[in-house]
Scaffold this motif. Structure first.
Motif, PDB file in Angstrom:
ATOM      1  N   TYR A  43       9.618   0.171 -15.076  1.00  0.00           N
ATOM      2  CA  TYR A  43       8.380   0.005 -14.315  1.00  0.00           C
ATOM      3  C   TYR A  43       8.153   1.191 -13.382  1.00  0.00           C
ATOM      4  CZ  TYR A  43       5.232  -1.630 -10.651  1.00  0.00           C
ATOM      5  OH  TYR A  43       4.199  -1.727  -9.751  1.00  0.00           O
ATOM      6  N   GLN A  44       6.919   1.646 -13.303  1.00  0.00           N
ATOM      7  CA  GLN A  44       6.549   2.702 -12.369  1.00  0.00           C
ATOM      8  C   GLN A  44       5.158   2.422 -11.815  1.00  0.00           C
ATOM      9  OE1 GLN A  44       8.232   5.475 -11.272  1.00  0.00           O
ATOM     10  NE2 GLN A  44      10.048   4.865 -12.406  1.00  0.00           N
ATOM     11  N   THR A  45       4.951   2.705 -10.529  1.00  0.00           N
ATOM     12  CA  THR A  45       3.608   2.622  -9.970  1.00  0.00           C
ATOM     13  C   THR A  45       2.774   3.783 -10.504  1.00  0.00           C
ATOM     14  OG1 THR A  45       4.368   3.844  -8.017  1.00  0.00           O
ATOM     15  CG2 THR A  45       4.326   1.439  -7.868  1.00  0.00           C
ATOM     16  N   THR A  46       1.475   3.608 -10.510  1.00  0.00           N
ATOM     17  CA  THR A  46       0.560   4.607 -11.045  1.00  0.00           C
ATOM     18  C   THR A  46      -0.261   5.237  -9.924  1.00  0.00           C
ATOM     19  OG1 THR A  46      -1.272   3.059 -11.364  1.00  0.00           O
ATOM     20  CG2 THR A  46       0.378   3.220 -13.145  1.00  0.00           C
ATOM     21  N   PHE A  47      -1.004   6.279 -10.269  1.00  0.00           N
ATOM     22  CA  PHE A  47      -1.921   6.906  -9.317  1.00  0.00           C
ATOM     23  C   PHE A  47      -2.937   5.891  -8.804  1.00  0.00           C
ATOM     24  CE2 PHE A  47      -6.114   8.886  -8.723  1.00  0.00           C
ATOM     25  CZ  PHE A  47      -5.840   9.718  -7.656  1.00  0.00           C
ATOM     26  N   PHE A  48      -3.386   5.005  -9.688  1.00  0.00           N
ATOM     27  CA  PHE A  48      -4.376   4.007  -9.287  1.00  0.00           C
ATOM     28  C   PHE A  48      -3.776   2.993  -8.313  1.00  0.00           C
ATOM     29  CE2 PHE A  48      -5.707   5.570 -13.454  1.00  0.00           C
ATOM     30  CZ  PHE A  48      -6.989   6.022 -13.127  1.00  0.00           C
ATOM     31  N   ASP A  49      -2.482   2.694  -8.477  1.00  0.00           N
ATOM     32  CA  ASP A  49      -1.798   1.837  -7.511  1.00  0.00           C
ATOM     33  C   ASP A  49      -1.760   2.495  -6.137  1.00  0.00           C
ATOM     34  OD1 ASP A  49      -1.198  -0.196  -9.363  1.00  0.00           O
ATOM     35  OD2 ASP A  49       0.635   0.818  -9.992  1.00  0.00           O
ATOM     36  N   VAL A  50      -1.476   3.790  -6.116  1.00  0.00           N
ATOM     37  CA  VAL A  50      -1.443   4.526  -4.847  1.00  0.00           C
ATOM     38  C   VAL A  50      -2.815   4.471  -4.174  1.00  0.00           C
ATOM     39  CG1 VAL A  50      -1.084   6.762  -3.759  1.00  0.00           C
ATOM     40  CG2 VAL A  50       0.400   6.049  -5.636  1.00  0.00           C
ATOM     41  N   MET A  51      -3.878   4.704  -4.950  1.00  0.00           N
ATOM     42  CA  MET A  51      -5.232   4.681  -4.398  1.00  0.00           C
ATOM     43  C   MET A  51      -5.589   3.286  -3.878  1.00  0.00           C
ATOM     44  SD  MET A  51      -6.218   7.710  -4.441  1.00  0.00           S
ATOM     45  CE  MET A  51      -7.874   7.367  -3.868  1.00  0.00           C
ATOM     46  N   LYS A  52      -5.177   2.250  -4.622  1.00  0.00           N
ATOM     47  CA  LYS A  52      -5.441   0.884  -4.170  1.00  0.00           C
ATOM     48  C   LYS A  52      -4.754   0.607  -2.842  1.00  0.00           C
ATOM     49  CE  LYS A  52      -4.599  -3.957  -5.416  1.00  0.00           C
ATOM     50  NZ  LYS A  52      -3.990  -4.879  -6.407  1.00  0.00           N
ATOM     51  N   TRP A  53      -3.496   1.048  -2.732  1.00  0.00           N
ATOM     52  CA  TRP A  53      -2.770   0.867  -1.483  1.00  0.00           C
ATOM     53  C   TRP A  53      -3.480   1.560  -0.329  1.00  0.00           C
ATOM     54  CZ3 TRP A  53       1.882   4.332  -0.008  1.00  0.00           C
ATOM     55  CH2 TRP A  53       2.316   4.020   1.287  1.00  0.00           C
ATOM     56  N   LYS A  54      -3.839   2.819  -0.518  1.00  0.00           N
ATOM     57  CA  LYS A  54      -4.442   3.589   0.565  1.00  0.00           C
ATOM     58  C   LYS A  54      -5.804   3.035   0.965  1.00  0.00           C
ATOM     59  CE  LYS A  54      -1.087   6.438   1.202  1.00  0.00           C
ATOM     60  NZ  LYS A  54      -0.296   6.314   2.451  1.00  0.00           N
ATOM     61  N   LEU A  55      -6.551   2.505  -0.002  1.00  0.00           N
ATOM     62  CA  LEU A  55      -7.893   1.988   0.277  1.00  0.00           C
ATOM     63  C   LEU A  55      -7.862   0.594   0.903  1.00  0.00           C
ATOM     64  CD1 LEU A  55      -9.755   3.200  -2.930  1.00  0.00           C
ATOM     65  CD2 LEU A  55     -10.079   4.054  -0.605  1.00  0.00           C
ATOM     66  N   THR A  56      -6.774  -0.134   0.708  1.00  0.00           N
ATOM     67  CA  THR A  56      -6.694  -1.511   1.213  1.00  0.00           C
ATOM     68  C   THR A  56      -5.622  -1.682   2.280  1.00  0.00           C
ATOM     69  OG1 THR A  56      -5.122  -2.154  -0.540  1.00  0.00           O
ATOM     70  CG2 THR A  56      -7.488  -2.401  -1.016  1.00  0.00           C
ATOM     71  N   ALA A  57      -5.015  -0.601   2.706  1.00  0.00           N
ATOM     72  CA  ALA A  57      -3.879  -0.683   3.641  1.00  0.00           C
ATOM     73  C   ALA A  57      -4.270  -1.332   4.964  1.00  0.00           C
ATOM     74  CB  ALA A  57      -3.327   0.714   3.897  1.00  0.00           C
ATOM     75  N   TYR A 265       8.743  -1.268   3.554  1.00  0.00           N
ATOM     76  CA  TYR A 265       8.597  -2.267   2.495  1.00  0.00           C
ATOM     77  C   TYR A 265       7.204  -2.884   2.351  1.00  0.00           C
ATOM     78  CZ  TYR A 265       9.644  -5.262   6.562  1.00  0.00           C
ATOM     79  OH  TYR A 265       9.664  -5.849   7.792  1.00  0.00           O
ATOM     80  N   GLU A 266       6.238  -2.535   3.178  1.00  0.00           N
ATOM     81  CA  GLU A 266       4.906  -3.124   3.057  1.00  0.00           C
ATOM     82  C   GLU A 266       3.892  -2.104   2.564  1.00  0.00           C
ATOM     83  OE1 GLU A 266       4.018  -6.105   3.231  1.00  0.00           O
ATOM     84  OE2 GLU A 266       5.606  -7.147   4.325  1.00  0.00           O
ATOM     85  N   PRO A 267       2.943  -2.534   1.698  1.00  0.00           N
ATOM     86  CA  PRO A 267       2.738  -3.883   1.161  1.00  0.00           C
ATOM     87  C   PRO A 267       3.715  -4.180   0.019  1.00  0.00           C
ATOM     88  CG  PRO A 267       1.096  -2.420   0.252  1.00  0.00           C
ATOM     89  CD  PRO A 267       1.888  -1.602   1.242  1.00  0.00           C
ATOM     90  N   ARG A 268       4.135  -5.438  -0.085  1.00  0.00           N
ATOM     91  CA  ARG A 268       5.159  -5.789  -1.060  1.00  0.00           C
ATOM     92  C   ARG A 268       4.728  -5.550  -2.486  1.00  0.00           C
ATOM     93  NH1 ARG A 268       9.202  -4.566  -0.346  1.00  0.00           N
ATOM     94  NH2 ARG A 268      10.445  -6.074  -1.503  1.00  0.00           N
ATOM     95  N   TRP A 269       3.450  -5.800  -2.811  1.00  0.00           N
ATOM     96  CA  TRP A 269       3.029  -5.633  -4.210  1.00  0.00           C
ATOM     97  C   TRP A 269       3.242  -4.195  -4.678  1.00  0.00           C
ATOM     98  CZ3 TRP A 269      -0.520  -2.062  -5.760  1.00  0.00           C
ATOM     99  CH2 TRP A 269      -1.383  -1.525  -4.793  1.00  0.00           C
TER     100      TRP A 269
END
Length: 346
Positions: A43-57, A265-269
């Motif tokens: 499993y690896q996080t993607t660029f889109f996961d990074v963007m989702k994190w930054k936009l919803t942090a 450790y946050e966000p956990r997802w």
């Protein structure tokens, strides 16, 4: 040495493009000939996961600076012993064992970033200043992220102490291209003898690597065990919760003290796979079968969304939920003071 740009790093280093960044070796159960991976899960996080994190942090603001206690509180039971573990900051420890002085993941720089003017900035000074270090015999680097492998600190240690510097497979080129000497690299389950009395073993962790934008997982990551008198000091490095803790315990059943991450450790997802929260940290402690533990990877640089004090508060909460074990866990799993020194009898 590569041509430098004004802020003390090479152009190629930012983009991970140097030819020395590509490890060449046989295919194994965690290396496919090009990239390293965790064999139990790719499993690896993607660029889109990074963007989702930054936009919803929902990031909790940290203070700009926190002063260290000048006289860290040391529990009386740790006043005597022949092994000492001193918490410098984040994942950096000075471990004094068998007459040797060993540093783990030493970072003395202001920022954990490829740039001197941007990126996470420390809020606490190192618990031991660089110039106050004793003679350093060896350095253990768990992986090449900037909050663990700091080239500036490693250069200074190499120049001043001529220490043996041990890194995972694939990272030797980073250090040697920046003038760091006496570098050795290890694969999982390999062993090095530091002295007739002290050995170092390299073990798995659940993480990933990258220094630039094109070198993701081109080098390995892992954990270390320092062996002395048949007992072990376990250094988890940076890791999510996974089966590797039980794997280490099966091979090395005499873990006296474990240095275990409790923060970032946050966000956990998003963080769960690569970083443990305090609940995971307690699971890891139990899996390792360690007698004692010291928390790390918290309170120095804001890398994730939780507040500066949340890791310690959450760990205390998780220990209190253990009911019959709660008081025992509070004695066995320490939240260290920055600069605190803890003694163990091996």
């Amino acid at each position: 040495m590569l041509k430098k740009i004004g802020f003390g790093i090479s152009v190629l280093s930012v983009f991970g493009l140097s030819s020395c960044r590509s490890y060449k070796g046989p295919v194994t159960d965690h290396f496919d000939g090009d990239l390293f991976y965790n064999p139990w899960s790719r499993y690896q996080t993607t660029f889109f996961d990074v963007m989702k994190w930054k936009l919803t942090a929902k990031t909790v603001e940290w203070p700009q600076s926190v002063k260290n206690n000048p006289f860290p509180v040391i529990d009386p039971q740790y006043q005597q012993g022949d092994v000492t573990v001193s918490f410098i900051n984040h994942a950096s420890f000075l471990i004094q064992v068998g007459g040797l002085n060993i540093l783990s993941d030493p970072v003395f720089s202001e920022r954990t970033s490829p740039f001197s003017f941007a990126g996470p900035k420390r809020v606490r000074e190192p618990g031991i200043a660089f110039d106050a270090l004793p003679r350093i015999d060896a350095v253990l680097v768990s992986h090449n992220h900037y909050d663990h492998m700091d080239l500036s600190s490693l250069q200074k240690i190499s120049d001043k102490h001529s220490a043996k510097i041990i890194v995972p497979l694939g990272d030797k080129g980073w250090l040697e291209s920046d003038g760091v000497k006496n570098v050795d690299q290890m694969d999982w389950w390999e062993t090095r003898e530091l002295s007739p009395d002290v050995k170092v073993h390299f073990a798995p962790a659940q993480h990933w690597s990258a220094r630039g934008v094109t070198d993701k997982n081109k080098s390995l990551w892992g954990s270390f065990l320092i062996e002395f008198k048949g007992k072990m000091i376990y250094i988890a490095g940076d890791t999510g919760y996974g089966p590797h803790f039980r794997m280490a315990a099966e091979r090395f059943p005499s873990i006296e003290v474990a240095l275990i991450p409790i923060g970032a450790y946050e966000p956990r997802w998003f963080m769960k796979y690569a970083h443990m929260n305090p609940e995971d940290s307690l699971k890891a402690f139990r899996d390792l079968g360690a007698k004692k533990a010291i928390g790390m990877h918290f309170g120095c640089w804001q890398l994730t969304d939780e507040g500066i004090d949340e890791p310690a508060e959450d760990l205390r909460k998780q220990m209190s939920l253990a009911k019959d074990e709660a008081e025992d866990l509070k004695l066995r799993f320490l939240i260290p003071e920055v600069g605190g020194t803890y003694h163990y009898q091996f």
